[in-house]
Scaffold this active site. Structure first.
Site, short mmCIF file in Angstrom:
data_model
loop_
_atom_site.label_atom_id
_atom_site.label_comp_id
_atom_site.label_asym_id
_atom_site.label_seq_id
_atom_site.Cartn_x
_atom_site.Cartn_y
_atom_site.Cartn_z
N LEU A 168 30.35 116.56 22.66
CA LEU A 168 31.43 116.85 23.61
C LEU A 168 30.96 117.69 24.78
CD1 LEU A 168 34.56 116.07 23.52
CD2 LEU A 168 34.85 118.54 23.46
N GLY A 174 36.77 122.46 18.12
CA GLY A 174 38.01 123.25 18.04
C GLY A 174 37.78 124.72 18.35
N GLU A 175 36.63 125.25 17.89
CA GLU A 175 36.35 126.67 18.10
C GLU A 175 35.82 126.95 19.50
OE1 GLU A 175 33.71 127.97 14.90
OE2 GLU A 175 34.90 126.76 13.52
N LEU A 194 37.97 119.81 14.54
CA LEU A 194 37.31 118.95 15.54
C LEU A 194 35.81 119.24 15.55
CD1 LEU A 194 39.89 119.48 18.46
CD2 LEU A 194 39.87 117.63 16.78
N GLY A 195 35.07 118.40 14.85
CA GLY A 195 33.60 118.52 14.86
C GLY A 195 33.06 117.16 15.26
N ASP A 251 35.48 117.23 -0.57
CA ASP A 251 36.34 117.30 0.61
C ASP A 251 37.70 116.67 0.36
OD1 ASP A 251 35.47 118.65 2.91
OD2 ASP A 251 33.84 117.22 3.14
P1 ADP Z 1 30.07 118.66 12.08
O1 ADP Z 1 31.28 117.79 11.96
O2 ADP Z 1 28.80 117.89 12.08
O3 ADP Z 1 30.07 119.85 11.14
P2 ADP Z 1 30.43 120.64 14.18
O4 ADP Z 1 31.63 121.30 13.60
O5 ADP Z 1 29.17 121.42 14.24
O6 ADP Z 1 30.17 119.22 13.55
O7 ADP Z 1 30.81 120.18 15.67
C1 ADP Z 1 29.95 119.41 16.44
C2 ADP Z 1 30.62 119.16 17.77
O8 ADP Z 1 30.97 120.41 18.37
C3 ADP Z 1 29.74 118.42 18.78
O9 ADP Z 1 30.44 117.33 19.32
C4 ADP Z 1 29.50 119.46 19.84
O10 ADP Z 1 29.46 118.93 21.10
C5 ADP Z 1 30.74 120.33 19.75
N1 ADP Z 1 30.52 121.63 20.35
C6 ADP Z 1 29.73 122.63 19.92
N2 ADP Z 1 29.75 123.66 20.81
C7 ADP Z 1 30.57 123.28 21.82
C8 ADP Z 1 31.01 123.90 23.05
N3 ADP Z 1 30.59 125.10 23.39
N4 ADP Z 1 31.85 123.21 23.83
C9 ADP Z 1 32.28 121.97 23.50
N5 ADP Z 1 31.91 121.34 22.37
C10 ADP Z 1 31.07 121.99 21.54
#
Ligand code: ADP
Length: 380
Positions: free
Chosen positions: A261, A310-311, A187-188, A128
């Site tokens: 979130l 973000g998505e 944003l994850g 990364d």
């Molecule tokens: P990682 O960093 O573990 O790969 P992800 O990219 O899967 O994480 O993102 C996880 C985050 O995305 C969690 O905080 C989750 O709440 C948020 N998330 C997933 N779907 C939604 C949604 N429909 N609305 C808002 N937040 C979401």
């Protein structure tokens, strides 16, 4: 590879618990099971069982796999691209445990296990940090005594590079301009932003470890470091407790009690004041970094939103892009809430800056980088 056709896809979540979630799917089959998964070894072996299942699987035996690509979070200054794993590389990844204690030990374990299971396959580590090796000294150095950089390589390294490289690359293609200035917003659970000039990382919000910058699920992001001294000297915290506080008990979780979130948004929609404020704080931090990176790049062509939040979170995207006309950022409220697949614009037609939602695909980026390294040799 090289056709980039996905034959099967699976995930194993909550490893170590009795309610681990095992998902697997191919073009003709899909399953989801809640079960006890003791550890990573157990989880990976379950995955191999289904990969090699005569009815549901996609290969006859584990030996049919030529290369295994691994995401490794911290490569320090040792790795600036995908790397074939040998004992020395494994030792180097282990030496970097202290810099990414939440990630590198698991990445290392995955490499060990895959080496035992996929005998005969080459293992490729994709870091990364590698994408950020182009950051200039003015962005990556801290204003600390030089010896700390020269003797102990204390500097900003940057993270989420596999995702930032992938989505900013797609944005650059989409813009189709000779030169480009893009801010990529990942944003994850972990959150970060990258200033990308002509496809190269120029600045980034995470630093020496994946801790600072944006407000994350359980990590605080930027704070005044004097708070650490205050906690230790005046409030009786041990250093380990401060570390836990900042990495595991802060961020959205510290502000609201939720680290997902979706839960924060649901409570905010019902008027929960703490959750409303946490969303505002989260968006405000992102806004400030957008301003900083537009200044650092002397311009801006596109903002890219990616990863789980973000998505999917139109709420947070709206809070971020609200009142940003001065920088040429104008969100289309309708497009923002429409569901779309693949890269799509959510700015108004008159917006000078494009606002793009780009689904990240770290697996594909890892596969590309791993294949790029081994093609012509092991893979036929
Ligand atoms: P990682 O960093 O573990 O790969 P992800 O990219 O899967 O994480 O993102 C996880 C985050 O995305 C969690 O905080 C989750 O709440 C948020 N998330 C997933 N779907 C939604 C949604 N429909 N609305 C808002 N937040 C979401």
């Amino acid at each position: 590879m090289p056709s980039e056709k996905v034959l099967g896809q699976g995930t194993m979540e909550k490893i170590g618990s009795t309610d681990a979630i095992f998902k697997f799917g191919t073009a003709t089959f899909s399953m989801e099971e809640i079960l006890f998964i003791k550890d990573h070894d157990h989880g990976l072996r379950k995955m191999v069982d289904i990969l090699t299942d005569p009815d549901k699987g996609i290969v006859e035996r584990a030996g049919d796999i030529h290369a295994v690509g691994h995401r490794v979070v911290h490569g320090g200054n040792l790795f600036s691209g995908p790397t074939l794993v040998d004992q020395k590389v494994k030792d180097d990844i282990r030496d970097l445990f202290t810099l990414a204690p939440l990630h590198n030990p698991h990445n290392w374990a995955g490499i060990e296990l895959a080496g035992n299971i996929f005998e005969g396959a080459v293992q490729v580590a994709v870091f990364d940090t590698a994408f950020h090796q182009t950051m200039p000294s003015r962005a990556k150095r801290y204003a600390l005594p030089n010896a700390l950089f020269l003797e102990h390589t204390i500097q900003a390294y940057g993270f989420h590079g596999i995702s930032h490289k992938y989505v900013s690359g797609l944005a650059v293609e989409y813009l189709d301009k000779a030169t480009s200035k893009v801010i990529s917003v990942h944003l994850g659970n972990g959150c970060s932003m990258t200033a990308v000039v002509n496809g190269q990382s120029m600045d980034h919000s995470l630093g020496f470890t994946p801790a600072n910058g944006l407000i994350m699920g359980t990590r605080s992001g930027d704070i005044d470091h004097s708070i650490i001294f205050h906690l230790v000297h005046n409030l009786g915290y041990a250093l380990k407790e401060v570390e836990d506080l900042l990495l595991r008990e802060s961020g959205m979780f510290g502000l609201t009690g939720f680290n997902d979130l979706r839960d924060v948004e649901a409570a905010a929609a019902k008027g929960d004041e703490e959750c409303l404020l946490a969303l505002e704080m989260n968006a405000y931090r992102i806004k400030k970094y957008i301003g900083a990176y537009a200044a650092a790049m002397n311009g801006l062509d596109a903002i890219v939103f990616t990863a789980g939040i973000g998505e999917n979170s139109s709420t947070l995207r709206k809070l971020v892009c609200d009142r940003m006309e001065y920088l040429g950022i104008i969100l289309d409220a309708d497009k923002n809430v429409q569901k779309s697949i693949g890269i799509h614009e959510i700015n108004t037609l008159s917006s000078p800056v494009k606002i793009l939602v780009v689904p990240t695909n770290e697996e594909l980026e890892i596969a590309r980088q791993a294949f790029g390294l081994v093609k012509g040799d092991q893979v036929s």
